[in-house]
Design an enzyme around this catalytic site. Structure first.
Site, PDB file in Angstrom:
ATOM      1  N   CYS A 129       0.833  -1.202   0.000  1.00 48.45           N
ATOM      2  CA  CYS A 129       0.000   0.000   0.000  1.00 48.45           C
ATOM      3  C   CYS A 129       0.870   1.255   0.000  1.00 48.45           C
ATOM      4  O   CYS A 129       1.385   1.660   1.054  1.00 48.45           O
ATOM      5  CB  CYS A 129      -0.906  -0.030   1.233  1.00 48.45           C
ATOM      6  SG  CYS A 129      -1.902   1.452   1.385  1.00 48.45           S
ATOM      7  N   CYS A 132      -0.365   4.119   2.182  1.00 49.34           N
ATOM      8  CA  CYS A 132      -0.195   3.901   3.635  1.00 49.34           C
ATOM      9  C   CYS A 132       1.267   4.095   4.034  1.00 49.34           C
ATOM     10  O   CYS A 132       1.561   4.695   5.058  1.00 49.34           O
ATOM     11  CB  CYS A 132      -0.571   2.484   4.048  1.00 49.34           C
ATOM     12  SG  CYS A 132      -2.064   1.849   3.331  1.00 49.34           S
ATOM     13  N   ASP A 133       2.190   3.552   3.247  1.00 47.98           N
ATOM     14  CA  ASP A 133       3.585   3.449   3.690  1.00 47.98           C
ATOM     15  C   ASP A 133       4.559   4.336   2.921  1.00 47.98           C
ATOM     16  O   ASP A 133       5.734   4.427   3.284  1.00 47.98           O
ATOM     17  CB  ASP A 133       4.062   1.988   3.564  1.00 47.98           C
ATOM     18  CG  ASP A 133       3.225   1.048   4.414  1.00 47.98           C
ATOM     19  OD1 ASP A 133       2.741   1.501   5.471  1.00 47.98           O
ATOM     20  OD2 ASP A 133       3.047  -0.120   4.032  1.00 47.98           O
TER      21      ASP A 133
END
Ligand code: NAP
Length: 300
Positions: A129, A132-133
């Site tokens: 992701c 997200c990261d």
């Protein structure tokens, strides 16, 4: 006994809950992880009608609260089996619940590359992701693997964060949209590696390089701080396969009415066989599945 049990509290499942409750049905939503499903990984939703910009997390939270405020009971338990008896029976790791109708809205999970140390490197250089990261890789070197819309969008997003982005694809043309590929090509810090697969993850404590093998047999090692795997998704239907007809890729066979091969069991969202998997089609499925589940119950 519930009227309708919905398996999955993603966009499809929560929309189904809203429609079923507004039709005066007693509804239980069962969710194995956290609410929202796949959309929580999207940083900015730009293509959902009326709301020009909203984060996936905010969207999911609003939808969750809307379903709850209307009266949906939402329980966080993993469903492991379903049975079609006099009523529909749903078995979780903790309890067994019954309902007159079921809606399966379990979505899909990330497909993995299948490399030996992939699981142990999640959070240590491997991510599924980018939104997200991605922020962890500011000024660093990363690679994205895949050739669909997710890979293209992830790579584009990462070019604004990382100093260098490799996009590794197993063919020489992308499955994803041309406009996104063109936007990516205009970036100065992207390098495309075509006709190639990631064949090895080299790590100490963390990932530090990847082995990339070209179709022609040539192999090279590329130093990276992170690898974002975007090679598609797998429908989460394994627990229903003994009862529900799935297609060759594991998606539930159901037409636009969202009815499965079992009367009273419906499917909604990304785990249904369909052409377009978008937020708007997931919520649309939720509305259709709930409406048809209500009709089914009212005719019992
Ligand atoms: P996808 O469209 O299925 O693409 C998966 C990509 O990964 C393909 O390019 C595939 O290669 C490659 N791949 C599959 N298995 C692989 C493996 N083992 N090793 C290396 N490469 C592998 O998946 P997605 O990109 O996650 O998109 C899923 C759906 O969501 C699609 O319908 C997509 O259009 C939609 N989506 C839409 C948006 C948007 O509209 N903004 C954004 C994201 C996703 P091949 O091409 O060779 O098969």
């Amino acid at each position: 006994m519930y009227d309708i049990i919905i398996i999955g509290a993603g966009s499809a499942g929560l929309t189904a809950a809203i429609y079923a409750i507004r039709a005066s049905k007693k509804v239980l939503v069962l969710e194995a992880k956290s609410y929202g499903g796949q959309i929580v990984n999207t940083l900015d939703i730009e293509n959902y009608p009326v709301e020009p910009h909203i984060s996936g997390f905010d969207f999911a939270t609003k939808l969750y609260n809307q379903a709850k405020d209307l009266g949906a009971e939402i329980v966080f338990e993993k469903v492991v089996d379903i049975n079609n008896k006099d009523s529909k029976e749903v078995v979780t790791t903790k309890n067994t619940y019954s309902a007159k109708a079921l809606i399966i809205a379990t979505g899909s999970e990330n497909r993995k590359l299948g490399l030996s140390n992939e699981d142990e490197l999640v959070g240590k250089g491997i991510s599924y992701c980018a939104t997200c990261d991605g922020a962890f890789y500011k000024g660093k070197t990363v690679a994205v693997v895949g050739g669909g819309n997710t890979a293209l969008e992830d790579a584009l997003y990462l070019t604004d964060i990382a100093s260098k982005v490799y996009l590794i694809h197993r063919r020489d043309e992308f499955r994803g949209e041309e406009s996104t590929a063109n936007a990516l090509k205009s970036k100065s810090n992207i390098e495309f590696i075509y006709n190639s697969n990631v064949t090895k993850l080299v790590a100490d404590e963390r990932l530090n390089s990847i082995e990339v093998t070209n179709k022609d047999g040539s192999v090279k090692n590329i130093s990276v701080d992170g690898l974002f795997v975007a090679v598609g998704r797998i429908p989460e239907n394994q627990n229903f396969a003994k009862l529900i007809n799935l297609d060759e890729s594991g998606y539930v066979e159901a037409k636009e009415d969202c009815l499965t091969n079992v009367p009273g069991i419906f499917v909604a969202g990304d785990n249904r066989r369909k052409e377009v998997r978008q937020l708007v089609t997931a919520t649309s499925d939720g509305a259709i599945a709930a409406t048809n589940a209500v009709k089914y119950i009212n005719n019992l």
